[in-house]
Scaffold this active site. Structure first.
Site, PDB file in Angstrom:
ATOM      1  CG  ASP A 237      -1.636   1.216   1.513  1.00 33.30           C
ATOM      2  OD1 ASP A 237      -2.386   1.658   0.623  1.00 33.30           O
ATOM      3  OD2 ASP A 237      -1.473   1.797   2.604  1.00 33.30           O
TER       4      ASP A 237
ATOM      5  CG  ASP B 204      -2.077   7.701   0.722  1.00 33.94           C
ATOM      6  OD1 ASP B 204      -1.035   8.362   0.568  1.00 33.94           O
ATOM      7  OD2 ASP B 204      -3.064   7.818  -0.012  1.00 33.94           O
TER       8      ASP B 204
ATOM      9  CE  LYS C 178      -5.250  -0.932  -1.478  1.00 32.92           C
ATOM     10  NZ  LYS C 178      -4.294  -0.337  -0.517  1.00 32.92           N
TER      11      LYS C 178
ATOM     12  CG  ASP D 285      -3.813  -1.805   2.878  1.00 37.26           C
ATOM     13  OD1 ASP D 285      -3.892  -1.641   1.651  1.00 37.26           O
ATOM     14  OD2 ASP D 285      -3.495  -0.896   3.674  1.00 37.26           O
TER      15      ASP D 285
END
Length: 226
Positions: free
Chosen positions: A8, A10, A155, A182
């Site tokens: 990831d 951020d 994801k 995530d």
């Protein structure tokens, strides 16, 4: 040692103000120079990830819009999943309900999104979920924006597809993330880590929590596992 790295951006490579850690950039470039492929996975747009990939030095293999868009390499075909029309209808319902009460609900990069809808965190997630309880969308609060995406687009789902295209298994990867969006890919990794600032859901999914927060924690993970 893992054969590849997926991360990831951020909160995982940046701090809470979205400032990129120079420490983690140095470690990512070291890993790349050793021939280890890196996938960047974000809720952000493909055009953002293109620029970011060039600056870091990856081959352009990315997951954008929380799995709604993915691509193998810069020259690969952009793959789009999901149904943005449903997401847009859901957003319009939220706007009709909350904007008269003073919530801004500002759209993020609407011209450049193909799959999801992202907007500012001006209302509690639970209120938005209640408004949309009869519409088949997931409401995802990443800590930086609220995303609307149809079920099944994650994801993790895009990660599985890209790993196969790369001739690898998800278990061949070191996975790093920090937020609830995530979790789907953290559960797939051979080794999954989160920085100390990660959400409870991400920490549970990963199992390995670094001592440092944000990009510095991820940089330590790269030093440890590569």
């Amino acid at each position: 040692m893992p054969k590849a790295f997926i991360t990831d951006i951020d909160g995982t490579l940046t701090d809470e103000r979205r400032r990129l850690s120079t420490d983690v950039v140095d470690e990512m470039r070291r890993v790349l120079d050793d021939g280890i492929p890196i996938i960047l996975a974000s809720g952000n747009t493909l055009c953002f990830l293109d620029a970011f990939s060039h600056m870091i030095g990856t081959d352009g293999t990315v997951i954008a819009e929380n799995g709604g868009v993915y691509r193998l390499g810069y020259l690969g075909r952009k793959q789009i999943a999901g149904n943005q029309e449903i997401c847009r209808a859901a957003y319009e319902k939220v706007v009709a309900e909350l904007q008269p009460k003073g919530d801004e609900l500002r759209l993020f990069s609407p011209r450049y999104r193909d799959s999801d809808i992202a907007f500012s965190r001006d209302a509690p997630t639970e209120i938005i979920k209640n408004i949309l309880k009869d519409i088949p969308v997931n409401v995802i609060d990443t800590g930086f924006a609220i995303h609307l995406q149809v079920p099944g687009i994650t994801k993790g789902a895009a990660f599985k597809k890209l790993a196969e295209l790369m001739g690898l298994n998800p278990s061949d990867f070191l996975v790093a993330g920090d937020s609830i969006n995530d979790v789907s890919m953290l559960k797939l990794g051979g080794i999954s880590v989160v920085p100390a600032n990660a959400s409870p859901e991400a920490k549970q999914a990963a199992g390995i929590v670094m001592n440092k927060s944000y990009g510095e924690g991820t940089a330590d993970a790269l030093r440890e596992y590569f």
